[in-house]
Design an enzyme around this catalytic site. Structure first.
Site, PDB file in Angstrom:
ATOM      1  CE  LYS A  58     -29.739 -16.706 -21.579  1.00  0.00           C
ATOM      2  NZ  LYS A  58     -29.251 -16.161 -22.868  1.00  0.00           N
ATOM      3  CD  GLN A 102     -25.746 -15.795 -23.974  1.00  0.00           C
ATOM      4  OE1 GLN A 102     -26.760 -16.495 -23.986  1.00  0.00           O
ATOM      5  NE2 GLN A 102     -25.734 -14.595 -23.426  1.00  0.00           N
ATOM      6  CG  ASP A 125     -32.173 -15.727 -27.668  1.00  0.00           C
ATOM      7  OD1 ASP A 125     -32.534 -15.469 -26.503  1.00  0.00           O
ATOM      8  OD2 ASP A 125     -31.025 -16.097 -27.977  1.00  0.00           O
TER       9      ASP A 125
HETATM   10  N1  GUN Z   1     -26.551 -11.829 -24.863  1.00  0.00           N
HETATM   11  C1  GUN Z   1     -27.098 -10.926 -24.010  1.00  0.00           C
HETATM   12  N2  GUN Z   1     -28.421 -11.158 -23.878  1.00  0.00           N
HETATM   13  C2  GUN Z   1     -28.703 -12.219 -24.667  1.00  0.00           C
HETATM   14  C3  GUN Z   1     -29.906 -12.929 -24.933  1.00  0.00           C
HETATM   15  O1  GUN Z   1     -30.997 -12.633 -24.428  1.00  0.00           O
HETATM   16  N3  GUN Z   1     -29.782 -13.978 -25.791  1.00  0.00           N
HETATM   17  C4  GUN Z   1     -28.602 -14.317 -26.366  1.00  0.00           C
HETATM   18  N4  GUN Z   1     -28.586 -15.341 -27.219  1.00  0.00           N
HETATM   19  N5  GUN Z   1     -27.478 -13.666 -26.141  1.00  0.00           N
HETATM   20  C5  GUN Z   1     -27.530 -12.630 -25.284  1.00  0.00           C
END
Ligand code: GUN
Length: 295
Positions: A58, A102, A125
């Protein structure tokens, strides 16, 4: 006679690259016009290898898009109260346009309470109740990122959902539940949602025109469970030990790709399918959050 039927591999990397390029141009235009550059912040708790890899990807995407970013790391011993305080701080930081926490979080921290602390207009998100509700709202704010990415993949491959039977396996807050709502609301599809309590799962999956799986069980979906010519979207991401990889693990989807692919018309691989689209959606949401705050 040999079977010459082929399927189309849905290339999430390619589509995500196109979207990121579109975002890059918009950021460059904002810069030229003297407008605020999007700023995305990351909160990472603990040292889970897979989470680290996801966040690294990311961050890389942020750099490529020309975004500003901030990385905040905390030990897995941090208390929920302390983490909440950091979230309040980021909520109030005028320079941060969007941020993510996350997942997973350590077991002593409630994901629900933490998610609830995130300001909806910075929740890129799309995890908060406000943004979940946004799916059926006349005033959408920020769409849940993973389902948003899936819908965009279907659109860009011209896969029609209207009137089709979509079977979603998995009803999580991150993927299955919001995706089902999007397929109904935006996709005008007929949707069946299966969860871990569903009996005779194959009786549903075999009837799917479009089968979307977000469970986290590698190999759950086998060839016998899929209708000939179906579209299969694999949203599963499970970390599996793999000594042949430099970081010691690889990511597996929920679909037994090798046996299932020849039966399908379209299928996403893992990795390289939905995963890159989640990142593209995150950037799209961050750009939108910035545009809302600084038109
Ligand atoms: N953990 C697994 N997928 C995601 C996601 O799309 N966003 C976040 N914040 N954590 C994750």
């Amino acid at each position: 006679m040999t079977d010459t039927k082929t399927y189309t591999l849905i290339d999430g990397r390619k589509v995500a690259t196109e979207i990121k390029q579109e975002i890059r141009l918009k950021v460059a235009e904002r810069k030229l016009a003297g407008k605020k550059i999007p700023h995305l912040a990351f909160i990472l708790v603990g040292d889970d290898g897979a989470s680290q890899t996801y966040v690294d990807n990311k961050v890389k995407a942020c750099k490529e898009a020309g975004f500003h970013y901030t990385m905040m790391r905390f030990a897995d011993t941090i208390s929920e109260e302390k983490l909440s305080k950091h979230i309040t701080h980021v909520n109030n930081d005028e320079d941060v346009d969007g941020f993510i926490v996350q997942l997973p979080l350590p077991p002593h921290i409630s994901v629900e309470r933490i998610t609830d602390k995130i300001r909806p207009d910075k929740d890129v998100d799309g995890f908060t109740n406000r943004n979940f509700g946004s799916i059926i709202s006349k005033v959408p704010l920020l769409m849940p990122a993973t389902p948003f990415g899936v819908m965009e993949l279907l659109r860009r491959y011209d896969i029609k959902t209207e009137g089709k039977h979509c079977v979603v396996v998995g009803a999580s807050r991150i993927a299955g539940a919001p995706l089902s709502m999007m397929l109904v609301e935006q996709g005008r599809a007929t949707v069946t949602i299966c969860n871990k309590y569903t009996e005779n799962l194959e009786q549903y999956t075999r009837n799917a025109d479009i089968l979307l799986v977000a469970v986290g069980k590698p190999g759950l979906i086998t060839a016998e469970m899929v209708k000939e010519g179906a579209v299969v979207i694999d949203i599963g991401t499970t970390k599996v030990d793999d000594p042949s990889k430099p970081n010691g693990f690889s990511i597996k989807g929920d679909v037994d790709f090798k046996s299932v692919a020849p039966k399908t018309s379209f299928i996403t691989p893992v990795p390289g399918g939905v995963g890159p689209m989640t990142i593209a959606s995150l950037l799209l949401n961050t750009l939108r959050a910035t545009e809302l705050r600084h038109p």
